[in-house]
Scaffold this motif. Sequence first.
Motif, PDB file in Angstrom:
ATOM      1  N   LEU A 214       0.834  -1.203   0.000  1.00  0.00           N
ATOM      2  CA  LEU A 214       0.000   0.000   0.000  1.00  0.00           C
ATOM      3  C   LEU A 214       0.868   1.252   0.000  1.00  0.00           C
ATOM      4  CD1 LEU A 214      -2.706   1.470   0.226  1.00  0.00           C
ATOM      5  CD2 LEU A 214      -2.582   1.164   2.714  1.00  0.00           C
ATOM      6  N   LYS A 215       1.863   1.301   0.876  1.00  0.00           N
ATOM      7  CA  LYS A 215       2.756   2.457   0.941  1.00  0.00           C
ATOM      8  C   LYS A 215       3.527   2.633  -0.363  1.00  0.00           C
ATOM      9  CE  LYS A 215       3.355   2.252   5.971  1.00  0.00           C
ATOM     10  NZ  LYS A 215       4.291   1.983   7.092  1.00  0.00           N
ATOM     11  N   ALA A 216       3.964   1.524  -0.951  1.00  0.00           N
ATOM     12  CA  ALA A 216       4.706   1.601  -2.213  1.00  0.00           C
ATOM     13  C   ALA A 216       3.821   2.110  -3.345  1.00  0.00           C
ATOM     14  CB  ALA A 216       5.274   0.229  -2.558  1.00  0.00           C
ATOM     15  N   ASN A 217       2.556   1.678  -3.371  1.00  0.00           N
ATOM     16  CA  ASN A 217       1.631   2.151  -4.409  1.00  0.00           C
ATOM     17  C   ASN A 217       1.359   3.641  -4.262  1.00  0.00           C
ATOM     18  OD1 ASN A 217      -0.212  -0.138  -6.154  1.00  0.00           O
ATOM     19  ND2 ASN A 217       1.144  -0.906  -4.559  1.00  0.00           N
ATOM     20  N   ILE A 218       1.195   4.101  -3.032  1.00  0.00           N
ATOM     21  CA  ILE A 218       0.990   5.530  -2.801  1.00  0.00           C
ATOM     22  C   ILE A 218       2.208   6.322  -3.279  1.00  0.00           C
ATOM     23  CG2 ILE A 218       0.755   7.285  -0.997  1.00  0.00           C
ATOM     24  CD1 ILE A 218      -0.883   5.138   0.574  1.00  0.00           C
ATOM     25  N   TRP A 219       3.392   5.825  -2.951  1.00  0.00           N
ATOM     26  CA  TRP A 219       4.620   6.490  -3.398  1.00  0.00           C
ATOM     27  C   TRP A 219       4.698   6.511  -4.926  1.00  0.00           C
ATOM     28  CZ3 TRP A 219       8.877   5.583  -6.390  1.00  0.00           C
ATOM     29  CH2 TRP A 219       9.963   6.428  -6.214  1.00  0.00           C
ATOM     30  N   LEU A 220       4.352   5.397  -5.563  1.00  0.00           N
ATOM     31  CA  LEU A 220       4.421   5.309  -7.024  1.00  0.00           C
ATOM     32  C   LEU A 220       3.414   6.227  -7.696  1.00  0.00           C
ATOM     33  CD1 LEU A 220       4.938   1.622  -8.294  1.00  0.00           C
ATOM     34  CD2 LEU A 220       6.161   3.688  -9.002  1.00  0.00           C
ATOM     35  N   VAL A 221       2.210   6.293  -7.161  1.00  0.00           N
ATOM     36  CA  VAL A 221       1.201   7.193  -7.731  1.00  0.00           C
ATOM     37  C   VAL A 221       1.695   8.632  -7.653  1.00  0.00           C
ATOM     38  CG1 VAL A 221      -1.129   8.125  -7.428  1.00  0.00           C
ATOM     39  CG2 VAL A 221      -0.752   5.645  -7.336  1.00  0.00           C
TER      40      VAL A 221
END
Length: 222
Positions: free
Chosen positions: A152-159
Amino acid sequence: MLKHFKSHYLSLCVLMMLLTSCASTKIIDRPIVFNEEREQLTKEYLMERYGFENPAITIVPKMIVLHWTAIPTLEGSFDVFNDPTLPNWRTDVENASGLNVSSHFLVAQDGTIYRLMPETVMGRHVIGLNHCAIGIENVGGTEETPLTEAQLKANIWLVNYISEKYNIDYLIGHYEYPLFEGHELWLEKDDEYRTEKTDPGEEFMANVRKATTKFKFKSVPQ
């Protein structure tokens, strides 16, 4: 005075934690095979599915699509995307094209981010919208291997990373793609070519959206 100092100190600690977390996040390039065969199949896909004439394989990103692989391991997930041609077991989409499925990013269960292909090259990951969509795949998504907090944290960072580079209008989950039928971005020519999706889950999408409201993405068509 002491109360004010403690509050200020706590705020600084939280800020430092966030900065440290962001600084430690990075993208590891692990390219899938993208040879002449894959390039030709990509051009054929753009011609046959979307009606492009003499297409380039590059895209102008307008959308981010989040997925899960439903495969429990990183290596197993990577292997699915690596070959240029679609494997025999993908009978659900084989009639549409021989081009293998692919996504731009793959996020491991521990949150490690891998870039599988250039962000502005078309990948096959979402019906009707590949010509304008950057795909993020997440390892897992099964009952035994649900998506993790690290993912979840990685997806937020990627977005955040993608949206600061490109003019992104939409952030969607794979399960939401049919809502774009009839939209100006929808280019799929075959009314029968559809698959039913649930990834990456409504709760996961809600959490990513909540953390990226600053980008003011457009609402998904209803």
